[in-house]
Design a protein around this motif. Structure first.
Motif, PDB file in Angstrom:
ATOM      1  N   SER A 101     -14.417   3.088 -14.374  1.00  0.00           N
ATOM      2  CA  SER A 101     -15.178   2.785 -14.706  1.00  0.00           C
ATOM      3  C   SER A 101     -14.764   3.040 -12.946  1.00  0.00           C
ATOM      4  CB  SER A 101     -15.267   1.621 -15.603  1.00  0.00           C
ATOM      5  OG  SER A 101     -14.361   0.931 -14.834  1.00  0.00           O
ATOM      6  N   LEU A 102     -13.672   2.727 -12.814  1.00  0.00           N
ATOM      7  CA  LEU A 102     -13.055   2.801 -11.635  1.00  0.00           C
ATOM      8  C   LEU A 102     -13.863   3.648 -10.081  1.00  0.00           C
ATOM      9  CD1 LEU A 102      -9.528   1.159 -11.399  1.00  0.00           C
ATOM     10  CD2 LEU A 102     -11.782  -0.181 -10.625  1.00  0.00           C
ATOM     11  N   VAL A 103     -13.922   5.177 -10.626  1.00  0.00           N
ATOM     12  CA  VAL A 103     -14.032   6.309 -10.203  1.00  0.00           C
ATOM     13  C   VAL A 103     -14.797   6.021  -9.254  1.00  0.00           C
ATOM     14  CG1 VAL A 103     -14.153   8.624 -10.291  1.00  0.00           C
ATOM     15  CG2 VAL A 103     -12.389   7.850 -12.278  1.00  0.00           C
ATOM     16  N   PRO A 104     -16.324   6.080 -10.031  1.00  0.00           N
ATOM     17  CA  PRO A 104     -17.432   5.723  -8.882  1.00  0.00           C
ATOM     18  C   PRO A 104     -17.684   5.390  -7.998  1.00  0.00           C
ATOM     19  CG  PRO A 104     -18.107   6.175 -11.517  1.00  0.00           C
ATOM     20  CD  PRO A 104     -16.331   5.860 -11.599  1.00  0.00           C
ATOM     21  N   THR A 105     -16.637   4.213  -7.934  1.00  0.00           N
ATOM     22  CA  THR A 105     -16.561   2.902  -6.316  1.00  0.00           C
ATOM     23  C   THR A 105     -16.415   4.216  -5.375  1.00  0.00           C
ATOM     24  OG1 THR A 105     -16.580   1.153  -8.172  1.00  0.00           O
ATOM     25  CG2 THR A 105     -15.387   0.871  -6.078  1.00  0.00           C
ATOM     26  N   PHE A 106     -14.820   5.120  -5.787  1.00  0.00           N
ATOM     27  CA  PHE A 106     -13.817   5.461  -5.055  1.00  0.00           C
ATOM     28  C   PHE A 106     -14.493   6.744  -4.107  1.00  0.00           C
ATOM     29  CE2 PHE A 106     -11.727   1.974  -6.888  1.00  0.00           C
ATOM     30  CZ  PHE A 106     -11.129   1.350  -5.660  1.00  0.00           C
ATOM     31  N   VAL A 107     -15.331   7.311  -5.150  1.00  0.00           N
ATOM     32  CA  VAL A 107     -15.551   8.946  -5.753  1.00  0.00           C
ATOM     33  C   VAL A 107     -17.111   9.100  -5.089  1.00  0.00           C
ATOM     34  CG1 VAL A 107     -15.233  10.944  -6.071  1.00  0.00           C
ATOM     35  CG2 VAL A 107     -13.279   9.566  -6.512  1.00  0.00           C
ATOM     36  N   LYS A 108     -17.611   9.797  -4.060  1.00  0.00           N
ATOM     37  CA  LYS A 108     -18.957   9.377  -4.192  1.00  0.00           C
ATOM     38  C   LYS A 108     -19.215  11.133  -5.519  1.00  0.00           C
ATOM     39  CE  LYS A 108     -19.829   8.816   0.477  1.00  0.00           C
ATOM     40  NZ  LYS A 108     -19.497   9.420   2.194  1.00  0.00           N
ATOM     41  N   ARG A 137      -1.754   9.221 -14.885  1.00  0.00           N
ATOM     42  CA  ARG A 137      -1.092   8.625 -15.796  1.00  0.00           C
ATOM     43  C   ARG A 137      -1.188   6.746 -15.357  1.00  0.00           C
ATOM     44  NH1 ARG A 137       0.110  12.891 -17.060  1.00  0.00           N
ATOM     45  NH2 ARG A 137       2.072  13.556 -17.807  1.00  0.00           N
ATOM     46  N   ASP A 138      -1.508   5.498 -15.883  1.00  0.00           N
ATOM     47  CA  ASP A 138      -1.193   4.400 -16.346  1.00  0.00           C
ATOM     48  C   ASP A 138       0.314   4.092 -15.462  1.00  0.00           C
ATOM     49  OD1 ASP A 138       0.734   4.110 -18.327  1.00  0.00           O
ATOM     50  OD2 ASP A 138      -0.552   3.938 -19.441  1.00  0.00           O
ATOM     51  N   SER A 139       1.131   4.530 -15.281  1.00  0.00           N
ATOM     52  CA  SER A 139       2.270   4.508 -14.436  1.00  0.00           C
ATOM     53  C   SER A 139       2.070   4.704 -12.703  1.00  0.00           C
ATOM     54  CB  SER A 139       3.245   5.377 -14.853  1.00  0.00           C
ATOM     55  OG  SER A 139       3.387   6.363 -14.905  1.00  0.00           O
ATOM     56  N   GLN A 147      -2.918   6.435  -6.383  1.00  0.00           N
ATOM     57  CA  GLN A 147      -2.667   8.314  -6.082  1.00  0.00           C
ATOM     58  C   GLN A 147      -3.280   8.587  -7.484  1.00  0.00           C
ATOM     59  OE1 GLN A 147       1.509   5.779  -7.627  1.00  0.00           O
ATOM     60  NE2 GLN A 147       2.339   7.722  -6.463  1.00  0.00           N
ATOM     61  N   ASN A 148      -4.022   7.852  -8.859  1.00  0.00           N
ATOM     62  CA  ASN A 148      -4.973   8.717  -9.449  1.00  0.00           C
ATOM     63  C   ASN A 148      -5.756   8.579  -9.405  1.00  0.00           C
ATOM     64  OD1 ASN A 148      -2.686   8.632 -11.825  1.00  0.00           O
ATOM     65  ND2 ASN A 148      -3.565   6.438 -12.211  1.00  0.00           N
ATOM     66  N   ILE A 149      -6.982   8.343  -7.756  1.00  0.00           N
ATOM     67  CA  ILE A 149      -7.929   8.699  -7.881  1.00  0.00           C
ATOM     68  C   ILE A 149      -7.757  10.410  -6.958  1.00  0.00           C
ATOM     69  CG2 ILE A 149     -10.079   8.374  -5.556  1.00  0.00           C
ATOM     70  CD1 ILE A 149     -10.350   6.442  -7.549  1.00  0.00           C
ATOM     71  N   ARG A 150      -6.918  10.346  -5.752  1.00  0.00           N
ATOM     72  CA  ARG A 150      -5.984  11.316  -5.113  1.00  0.00           C
ATOM     73  C   ARG A 150      -6.452  12.383  -5.893  1.00  0.00           C
ATOM     74  NH1 ARG A 150      -1.998   8.667  -1.188  1.00  0.00           N
ATOM     75  NH2 ARG A 150      -3.120   7.746   0.488  1.00  0.00           N
ATOM     76  N   ILE A 151      -5.591  12.177  -6.948  1.00  0.00           N
ATOM     77  CA  ILE A 151      -5.493  13.527  -8.056  1.00  0.00           C
ATOM     78  C   ILE A 151      -7.284  13.938  -8.609  1.00  0.00           C
ATOM     79  CG2 ILE A 151      -4.618  14.155 -10.746  1.00  0.00           C
ATOM     80  CD1 ILE A 151      -2.018  12.263 -10.146  1.00  0.00           C
ATOM     81  N   SER A 152      -7.679  13.225  -8.675  1.00  0.00           N
ATOM     82  CA  SER A 152      -9.063  13.365  -9.382  1.00  0.00           C
ATOM     83  C   SER A 152      -9.900  13.910  -8.456  1.00  0.00           C
ATOM     84  CB  SER A 152      -9.710  11.579  -9.227  1.00  0.00           C
ATOM     85  OG  SER A 152      -8.995  11.365 -10.422  1.00  0.00           O
TER      86      SER A 152
END
Length: 470
Positions: free
Chosen positions: A136-143, A93-95, A100-105
């Motif tokens: 585009s943010l996810v690769p920065t935080f997830v290997k 969610r954008d809210s 939180q969204n990275i953890r869900i991912s």
């Protein structure tokens, strides 16, 4: 050949226990649990030729309203053609915060990896608009995320990009999309940072690209994996995709679109250089850029971009001022701006028509961003919110939701004059849902007034309540 849906019994291993479930190949399966301890689910697509005996690429698709199945549906045709697994969370969610969204991912990634033989070097993310920005943010935080397919949006933040964790960025955008200039600028930034990147441009606005473009993006990711040695090279595949892209380039040249042709030629040279000799393409590119048509269109587009930048700056400045001062008197100025954009729609110059569409998309996105920001504040500024809703009825008159919001909020404050004005504007623009109108929140007293029912009868032929003349 007729395709049959095949059933695949898969044992899904979770942390606490194993759950047996049947999944169909060739269709989207929704509502798959991440695990039994957290109420998170995702949608999944397996190609019809899925075979658990080999490793598969996977694309995690993002929709910031948690519509996993809907997001996957846009990629299904391309994923089936190019042999990619798809997965999308129903809980992003954008809210929610980025964390939180990275953890869900991450939880979804782990579950999908436990269910299927996923290639460790072929995990990707994708999305449209805000979903693309988050992707585009996810690769920065997830290997182990090797690339991003970004439809209609630039990266969320270029400052977080790092050479220590590069990824392949494949952008797809319409040349009338308000994000088009930004994505052209991003290409230069990524080149400077030495991030592998491609940009595919189509003729259109802020919209999902066709299956053809999504397939091309996936093919580029596959070719990059071959170039890196992550998967064996397939000469037949390489030759086929190379020829298809050359046909696309020639079609753009033939239709007198040298700017799009030149951009695609750049990407073809970049993508195929590790696999084929592309010297002849480099020469073709030089010839194309020397043509009178290319030079003229390139000059015209650059002039339009400069003009567009100035207009955008005006929009930003005046919107900030109007929100701070609740400047209802300036709604007339905004109406004038929209009339000017309508004139651009009729321009004989194609680049002016494109600019008009981009500016309309930009101003609406700008207003919506401000609505979102104000709406999530602890103490919501209702006056500013009403102003923005009123402004949206000018900049996007076909979106009836904002008229209804103004009518409801004005009625709540007993400002029936404003409510009646926007009621008539709503009906003038073609609103037909009489039942929804009579069930609108906060309008109980307004609905029984003669003025309300006179307006309804005028446009919808029959009011719910009788009009009594005294």
């Amino acid at each position: 050949m007729k395709r049959f849906l095949l059933f695949l019994a898969l044992a899904v291993a979770f942390t606490s226990h194993a759950q047996q479930m049947a999944l169909k190949k060739g269709i989207i399966t929704d509502g798959i649990k991440v695990n039994d301890t957290i109420p998170e689910t995702f949608a999944l697509y397996l190609p019809t030729n899925f075979d658990a005996s080999r490793k598969w690429p996977v694309i995690f698709v993002y929709d910031m309203k948690g519509r996993g199945k809907q997001a996957l549906s846009m990629f299904v045709g391309a994923a089936e053609e190019e042999n990619y697994i798809l997965a999308a969370s129903n809980d992003i969610r954008d809210s929610l915060s980025i964390t939180q969204n990275i953890r869900i991912s991450t939880r979804m990634f782990n579950t999908v990896s436990s269910m299927f033989p996923i290639h460790s070097k072929r995990g990707y993310t994708a999305g449209f608009s805000n979903g693309a920005r988050f992707a585009s943010l996810v690769p920065t935080f997830v290997k182990n995320i090797q690339g991003v397919i970004s439809c209609g949006a630039s990266v969320a933040n270029t400052e977080v990009l790092t050479s220590k964790r590069p990824f392949q960025f494949v952008g797809i955008v319409g040349n009338s999309d308000f994000n088009y200039p930004e994505m052209l600028a991003l290409e230069k930034i990524l080149n400077r940072l030495r991030f592998p990147n491609q940009l595919l441009v189509f003729e259109g606005e802020h919209q999902w690209p066709t299956q053809e473009y999504l397939s091309t993006a996936m093919e580029f990711l596959t070719l990059a994996s071959m170039a890196k040695g992550h998967i064996p090279s397939d000469n037949g595949f390489i030759k086929k995709i190379y020829e298809e892209n050359l046909v696309m380039v020639n079609n753009w040249v033939a239709s007198q679109k040298p700017l799009i042709a030149n951009g695609l030629l750049d990407e073809v040279i970049d993508v195929f250089r590790p696999h084929l000799t592309v010297d002849s393409l480099a020469n073709s590119k030089k010839v194309l850029k020397r043509s009178k048509l290319f030079k003229a269109q390139n000059r015209d587009q650059n002039a339009i971009f400069f003009r567009e930048t100035l207009i955008r700056e005006d929009y930003v400045y005046y919107l900030e001022e109007d929100i701070l001062t609740y400047n209802y008197n300036n709604l007339g100025w905004w109406n004038y701006q929209m009339e000017e954009l309508k004139k651009l729609d009729k321009s004989a110059k194609v680049f002016e028509r494109q600019m008009g569409k981009r500016l309309k998309g930009y101003v609406n996105a700008l207003i919506e961003d401000n609505i979102d920001i104000i709406s999530i504040e602890k103490n919501v500024d209702r006056e500013a919110l009403i102003f923005l809703w009123m402004l949206k009825t000018i900049t996007d008159s076909g979106d009836f939701s904002y008229y209804l919001k103004v009518i409801s909020e004005s009625s709540k404050m007993e400002d029936y004059g404003t409510a009646l004005f926007y009621l008539e504007e709503l009906l003038k623009n073609g609103f037909q849902d009489k039942k929804g109108l009579y069930n609108l929140e906060n309008t109980a007293l307004l609905r029984i007034t003669p003025q309300f029912n006179e307006i309804v009868e005028k446009y919808l032929k029959e009011a719910r309540y009788d009009i009594i003349d005294e």
